[in-house]
Design a protein around this motif. Structure first.
Motif, PDB file in Angstrom:
ATOM      1  N   LEU A  81       0.837  -1.190   0.000  1.00 55.88           N
ATOM      2  CA  LEU A  81       0.000   0.000   0.000  1.00 55.88           C
ATOM      3  C   LEU A  81       0.877   1.247   0.000  1.00 55.88           C
ATOM      4  O   LEU A  81       1.706   1.421   0.888  1.00 55.88           O
ATOM      5  CB  LEU A  81      -0.891  -0.019   1.246  1.00 55.88           C
ATOM      6  CG  LEU A  81      -1.864   1.125   1.443  1.00 55.88           C
ATOM      7  CD1 LEU A  81      -2.905   1.159   0.332  1.00 55.88           C
ATOM      8  CD2 LEU A  81      -2.550   0.977   2.797  1.00 55.88           C
ATOM      9  N   VAL A  82       0.701   2.118  -1.013  1.00 58.31           N
ATOM     10  CA  VAL A  82       1.540   3.317  -1.102  1.00 58.31           C
ATOM     11  C   VAL A  82       0.732   4.617  -1.134  1.00 58.31           C
ATOM     12  O   VAL A  82       1.316   5.702  -1.158  1.00 58.31           O
ATOM     13  CB  VAL A  82       2.486   3.266  -2.326  1.00 58.31           C
ATOM     14  CG1 VAL A  82       3.480   2.129  -2.186  1.00 58.31           C
ATOM     15  CG2 VAL A  82       1.710   3.180  -3.624  1.00 58.31           C
ATOM     16  N   GLY A  83      -0.587   4.516  -1.136  1.00 68.25           N
ATOM     17  CA  GLY A  83      -1.387   5.734  -1.151  1.00 68.25           C
ATOM     18  C   GLY A  83      -2.866   5.418  -1.291  1.00 68.25           C
ATOM     19  O   GLY A  83      -3.269   4.262  -1.404  1.00 68.25           O
ATOM     20  N   MET A  84      -3.653   6.480  -1.266  1.00 65.93           N
ATOM     21  CA  MET A  84      -5.101   6.356  -1.440  1.00 65.93           C
ATOM     22  C   MET A  84      -5.556   7.533  -2.289  1.00 65.93           C
ATOM     23  O   MET A  84      -5.180   8.680  -2.033  1.00 65.93           O
ATOM     24  CB  MET A  84      -5.808   6.379  -0.086  1.00 65.93           C
ATOM     25  CG  MET A  84      -7.310   6.308  -0.169  1.00 65.93           C
ATOM     26  SD  MET A  84      -7.908   4.634  -0.369  1.00 65.93           S
ATOM     27  CE  MET A  84      -8.563   4.329   1.253  1.00 65.93           C
ATOM     28  N   LEU A  85      -6.341   7.236  -3.301  1.00 65.17           N
ATOM     29  CA  LEU A  85      -6.869   8.259  -4.187  1.00 65.17           C
ATOM     30  C   LEU A  85      -8.372   8.342  -3.979  1.00 65.17           C
ATOM     31  O   LEU A  85      -9.051   7.316  -3.956  1.00 65.17           O
ATOM     32  CB  LEU A  85      -6.555   7.870  -5.637  1.00 65.17           C
ATOM     33  CG  LEU A  85      -6.517   8.973  -6.666  1.00 65.17           C
ATOM     34  CD1 LEU A  85      -5.416   9.967  -6.345  1.00 65.17           C
ATOM     35  CD2 LEU A  85      -6.290   8.392  -8.042  1.00 65.17           C
ATOM     36  N   SER A  86      -8.878   9.546  -3.816  1.00 62.41           N
ATOM     37  CA  SER A  86     -10.319   9.720  -3.646  1.00 62.41           C
ATOM     38  C   SER A  86     -10.898  10.383  -4.880  1.00 62.41           C
ATOM     39  O   SER A  86     -10.181  11.000  -5.675  1.00 62.41           O
ATOM     40  CB  SER A  86     -10.623  10.574  -2.410  1.00 62.41           C
ATOM     41  OG  SER A  86     -10.285  11.926  -2.651  1.00 62.41           O
ATOM     42  N   ILE A  87     -12.191  10.275  -5.027  1.00 64.14           N
ATOM     43  CA  ILE A  87     -12.859  10.927  -6.154  1.00 64.14           C
ATOM     44  C   ILE A  87     -12.652  12.435  -6.051  1.00 64.14           C
ATOM     45  O   ILE A  87     -12.550  13.126  -7.054  1.00 64.14           O
ATOM     46  CB  ILE A  87     -14.351  10.528  -6.229  1.00 64.14           C
ATOM     47  CG1 ILE A  87     -14.952  10.930  -7.575  1.00 64.14           C
ATOM     48  CG2 ILE A  87     -15.130  11.106  -5.073  1.00 64.14           C
ATOM     49  CD1 ILE A  87     -14.472  10.124  -8.729  1.00 64.14           C
ATOM     50  N   ARG A  88     -12.548  12.954  -4.839  1.00 63.14           N
ATOM     51  CA  ARG A  88     -12.283  14.391  -4.653  1.00 63.14           C
ATOM     52  C   ARG A  88     -10.922  14.762  -5.233  1.00 63.14           C
ATOM     53  O   ARG A  88     -10.784  15.808  -5.871  1.00 63.14           O
ATOM     54  CB  ARG A  88     -12.339  14.760  -3.183  1.00 63.14           C
ATOM     55  CG  ARG A  88     -12.011  16.234  -2.950  1.00 63.14           C
ATOM     56  CD  ARG A  88     -12.220  16.632  -1.528  1.00 63.14           C
ATOM     57  NE  ARG A  88     -13.666  16.676  -1.334  1.00 63.14           N
ATOM     58  CZ  ARG A  88     -14.262  16.831  -0.167  1.00 63.14           C
ATOM     59  NH1 ARG A  88     -13.540  16.941   0.916  1.00 63.14           N
ATOM     60  NH2 ARG A  88     -15.557  16.877  -0.077  1.00 63.14           N
TER      61      ARG A  88
END
Length: 151
Positions: free
Chosen positions: A112-119
């Motif tokens: 796991l290296v990050g999280m992308l949101s729709i925002r």
């Protein structure tokens, strides 16, 4: 633009929760961090699931008063769709829209290296549109100038 570029701008920190934690603890975490979803992970590196505020709302309807004491693993989505840092934001946006996903973990080499949101995706697209608009306005104002004689 690639997902890795977005992570550089927004940061790559990902909030995780252990699958044995309670939904009550999750609710406090979501509120305290002012986020809509977290990755479920025993070690903070591998993904066992994802759980969102929407899952909590649906869980409340299904389980009522016992919800706060239930483990996160009882409500999480275990089959998680992820993306890679080298993917384009456009392809990730397409995946998010077609699968009705608001949060997409970013994984590289199984970690796991990050999280992308729709925002994040919408903010990037808005910035791009504002830049294009500024360029078009500049072009139009240049085109409306009286040309100089070049004799």
């Amino acid at each position: 633009m690639q997902v890795r570029n977005v992570l550089v701008l927004k940061g790559s920190a990902v909030i995780t929760i252990k699958p044995t934690e309670t939904v009550g603890a999750l609710s406090h975490l979501l509120r305290d961090k002012r986020i809509g979803a977290v990755v479920v992970s025993s070690d903070g590196q591998t993904i066992e699931g994802v759980i969102s505020e929407r899952d909590v709302a649906f869980g409340l309807a299904a389980h009522g008063g016992e919800l706060p004491t239930m483990p996160v693993s009882a409500l999480m989505t275990a089959k998680v769709i992820t993306c890679a840092p080298m993917e384009t934001v456009a392809s990730v946006a397409s995946t998010m829209l077609s699968r009705n996903i608001r949060h997409l973990p970013v994984v590289e080499d199984g970690r796991l290296v990050g999280m992308l949101s729709i925002r994040d995706v919408l903010n990037l697209r808005l910035d791009e549109l504002q830049q294009q608009t500024a360029q078009l306005r500049s072009f139009v104002s240049e085109a409306n100038r009286t040309p100089q004689d070049r004799d």
